[in-house]
Design a protein around this motif. Structure first.
Motif, PDB file in Angstrom:
ATOM      1  N   VAL A 104       0.834  -1.208   0.000  1.00  0.00           N
ATOM      2  CA  VAL A 104       0.000   0.000   0.000  1.00  0.00           C
ATOM      3  C   VAL A 104       0.866   1.253   0.000  1.00  0.00           C
ATOM      4  N   LEU A 105       2.042   1.187   0.614  1.00  0.00           N
ATOM      5  CA  LEU A 105       2.959   2.340   0.564  1.00  0.00           C
ATOM      6  C   LEU A 105       3.502   2.539  -0.840  1.00  0.00           C
ATOM      7  N   VAL A 106       3.777   1.445  -1.543  1.00  0.00           N
ATOM      8  CA  VAL A 106       4.235   1.538  -2.928  1.00  0.00           C
ATOM      9  C   VAL A 106       3.130   2.125  -3.801  1.00  0.00           C
ATOM     10  N   ASN A 107       1.920   1.606  -3.650  1.00  0.00           N
ATOM     11  CA  ASN A 107       0.814   2.016  -4.516  1.00  0.00           C
ATOM     12  C   ASN A 107       0.227   3.377  -4.160  1.00  0.00           C
ATOM     13  N   TYR A 108       0.159   3.721  -2.885  1.00  0.00           N
ATOM     14  CA  TYR A 108      -0.572   4.919  -2.456  1.00  0.00           C
ATOM     15  C   TYR A 108       0.264   5.902  -1.657  1.00  0.00           C
ATOM     16  N   GLY A 109       1.511   5.579  -1.400  1.00  0.00           N
ATOM     17  CA  GLY A 109       2.389   6.492  -0.684  1.00  0.00           C
ATOM     18  C   GLY A 109       1.941   6.753   0.743  1.00  0.00           C
ATOM     19  N   GLU A 110       2.253   7.923   1.207  1.00  0.00           N
ATOM     20  CA  GLU A 110       1.995   8.295   2.602  1.00  0.00           C
ATOM     21  C   GLU A 110       0.507   8.429   2.924  1.00  0.00           C
ATOM     22  N   PHE A 111      -0.332   8.415   1.901  1.00  0.00           N
ATOM     23  CA  PHE A 111      -1.775   8.477   2.138  1.00  0.00           C
ATOM     24  C   PHE A 111      -2.281   7.199   2.794  1.00  0.00           C
ATOM     25  N   ALA A 112      -1.562   6.101   2.594  1.00  0.00           N
ATOM     26  CA  ALA A 112      -1.984   4.804   3.111  1.00  0.00           C
ATOM     27  C   ALA A 112      -1.698   4.709   4.605  1.00  0.00           C
ATOM     28  N   SER A 113      -2.624   4.121   5.312  1.00  0.00           N
ATOM     29  CA  SER A 113      -2.496   3.947   6.754  1.00  0.00           C
ATOM     30  C   SER A 113      -2.245   2.472   7.080  1.00  0.00           C
ATOM     31  N   PRO A 114      -1.846   2.178   8.319  1.00  0.00           N
ATOM     32  CA  PRO A 114      -1.747   0.770   8.721  1.00  0.00           C
ATOM     33  C   PRO A 114      -3.069   0.023   8.530  1.00  0.00           C
ATOM     34  N   ASP A 115      -4.185   0.687   8.764  1.00  0.00           N
ATOM     35  CA  ASP A 115      -5.482   0.051   8.560  1.00  0.00           C
ATOM     36  C   ASP A 115      -5.672  -0.330   7.089  1.00  0.00           C
ATOM     37  N   ASP A 116      -5.239   0.535   6.175  1.00  0.00           N
ATOM     38  CA  ASP A 116      -5.313   0.223   4.747  1.00  0.00           C
ATOM     39  C   ASP A 116      -4.436  -0.983   4.413  1.00  0.00           C
ATOM     40  N   ALA A 117      -3.244  -1.024   5.002  1.00  0.00           N
ATOM     41  CA  ALA A 117      -2.334  -2.143   4.757  1.00  0.00           C
ATOM     42  C   ALA A 117      -2.936  -3.449   5.256  1.00  0.00           C
ATOM     43  N   GLU A 118      -3.574  -3.409   6.412  1.00  0.00           N
ATOM     44  CA  GLU A 118      -4.226  -4.611   6.948  1.00  0.00           C
ATOM     45  C   GLU A 118      -5.388  -5.042   6.062  1.00  0.00           C
ATOM     46  N   THR A 119      -6.190  -4.084   5.612  1.00  0.00           N
ATOM     47  CA  THR A 119      -7.310  -4.389   4.730  1.00  0.00           C
ATOM     48  C   THR A 119      -6.813  -5.029   3.442  1.00  0.00           C
ATOM     49  N   PHE A 120      -5.795  -4.444   2.846  1.00  0.00           N
ATOM     50  CA  PHE A 120      -5.242  -4.920   1.584  1.00  0.00           C
ATOM     51  C   PHE A 120      -4.716  -6.347   1.727  1.00  0.00           C
ATOM     52  N   GLY A 121      -3.823  -6.552   2.683  1.00  0.00           N
ATOM     53  CA  GLY A 121      -3.220  -7.875   2.869  1.00  0.00           C
ATOM     54  C   GLY A 121      -4.237  -8.940   3.230  1.00  0.00           C
TER      55      GLY A 121
END
Length: 161
Positions: A104-121
């Motif tokens: 999510v950091l690669v795809n969305y940069g600093e806009f991505a949160s840990p919650d987004d990373a958890e959702t994605f994975g």
């Protein structure tokens, strides 16, 4: 009268987007996401916006980090190296859990949160966010981390994510 969107609206929209993207990736490469599938995902620009390679090197990781993407140049198009703690080098079946969190950091940069990373994975792996988070915490315990971490409202994990 124009609608005023809030920061919370933007956060919710991004989380919904990463869930939808995660579902697309799971449909394309799943249902089992292992090392081989992860490498295919990293090569697919519909899944990962920029080129990525994996390096097992803890030199750039902060204490408590299990992985971290670093840009290879000044532009995202130059690609990223995802540094993964070397303790996982012989656990290829576990690497997708660690790397998907970073994408999510690669795809969305600093806009991505840990919650987004958890959702994605979690969505890509087909498990609940709580199960994904717990799996990350168990894996990160192998790094010998002493730091306290908090991610997406979860506390008490030593993962530093």
């Amino acid at each position: 009268m124009p609608v005023q969107l809030t920061a919370e609206d933007a956060k919710q929209s991004l989380n919904e987007h990463v869930a939808a993207k995660g579902a697309e990736i799971r449909a394309k490469f799943g249902p089992r996401i292992g090392w081989h599938e992860l490498l295919q995902i990293l090569e697919d620009r519909e899944c990962v916006r920029y080129p990525c390679e994996i390096s097992f090197d803890e030199g750039v990781l902060d204490p408590g980090e299990f992985a971290h993407p670093m840009p290879k140049g000044d532009k995202p198009e130059d690609g990223f190296t995802i540094f993964v703690h070397p303790v996982f080098r012989l656990q290829l079946q576990e690497i997708p859990k660690l790397v998907l969190y970073q994408l999510v950091l690669v795809n969305y940069g600093e806009f991505a949160s840990p919650d987004d990373a958890e959702t994605f994975g979690a969505t890509i792996l087909g498990i609940s966010k709580d199960d994904y988070y717990d799996a990350l915490c168990e894996l990160v315990a192998q790094t010998g981390s002493e730091s306290e971490g908090e991610s997406g409202g979860h506390t008490g994990c030593q993962c530093g994510c």
